[in-house]
Design an enzyme around this catalytic site. Sequence first.
Site, PDB file in Angstrom:
ATOM      1  N   SER A 159       0.543   0.188   1.765  1.00 39.05           N
ATOM      2  CA  SER A 159      -0.210   1.069   2.653  1.00 39.05           C
ATOM      3  C   SER A 159       0.718   1.619   3.725  1.00 39.05           C
ATOM      4  CB  SER A 159      -1.349   0.295   3.330  1.00 39.05           C
ATOM      5  OG  SER A 159      -1.920   1.032   4.397  1.00 39.05           O
ATOM      6  N   TYR A 185      -2.457  -6.962   9.192  1.00 38.32           N
ATOM      7  CA  TYR A 185      -2.551  -6.138   7.989  1.00 38.32           C
ATOM      8  C   TYR A 185      -1.195  -5.515   7.674  1.00 38.32           C
ATOM      9  CZ  TYR A 185      -4.171  -2.431   4.822  1.00 38.32           C
ATOM     10  OH  TYR A 185      -4.353  -1.590   3.743  1.00 38.32           O
TER      11      TYR A 185
END
Length: 318
Positions: A159, A185
């Site tokens: 990501s 994350y």
Amino acid sequence: MPLITTAFDATSTAADVVAGHDLTGTRAVVTGGGSGIGTETVRALASAGAEVTIAVRDPQQGNAAAQDVVGTTGNTSVRVARLDLLDLDSVAAFVADWDGPLHLLVNNAGVMALPQLTLTDRGWETQFATNHLGHFALTTGLHGALAAADGARIVSVSSTGHLASPVHFEDIHFAHREYDPWQAYGQSKTANVLLAVEATRRWADDGIVANALMPGGIMTNLQRHVSQDVIDGWAQAQREGTVTFKTPEQGAATTLVAAVAPEFATGGHYLEDCDEARTRGADEQSRTGVEAYALDPDNARRLWEVSEEHLAQRPDAD
């Protein structure tokens, strides 16, 4: 060296990428294939003739996705197997049940931005445990099956979130620093890239290569833990034209490029919008490209070793 480009772009779909490919005889596993870009990845692979296993924590959801894929592609070689990436016994059971070669492993499942620090029974931060360590256990456990395929690929869905944080090796699980959902994350997504780098280095001689990618901004079940304020902010940015969201079909396109495009047969690459991403400059403020720390071979080696140490821990270890 010049960046690798393809005939596809940010608007391409997974169906566009696999058009003209005959994947008959290809055996694939897609983690998190029960929803979102995972399902569209499964659909595209099945449409090209691949035998696909949807590896999911919730078999009921997986079965619904499988029925949908079979109905739209006519390919009945779509099966479902339970896989809970937070449960290493579940990962081991999946590996033990796998028989024969594996040509394509798509590590797609993930969790995003848990609002509070949540630790597993082994004391691991949950995003790192799910997004990286569970996939690391699965990938290394399936090494023999991947090697038997004689030309296997691993696809690691990362990501742009990796821009938020490198892997903090001295405090991966926030024992001594303040927890931040997006940094947690981010380091897990950096780990996804580093896995592809090191797997390629270690296993290329076994005929196994790995690539990582940013699928794009896509609103799916992945955002279930994100606050409504953040969701509203994204929606406002989209209305203002400063952010562009993709459909799940478009999001899965870069996954399929990493999986089947001949341009990426060498492995160790990070892709976005169906092409190889550029390495970002120092102090760059944009939201595109890949950070150098995510491609650093020393970081990749260290992460692999640290991950092996994690998996060797007892559940009740301090």
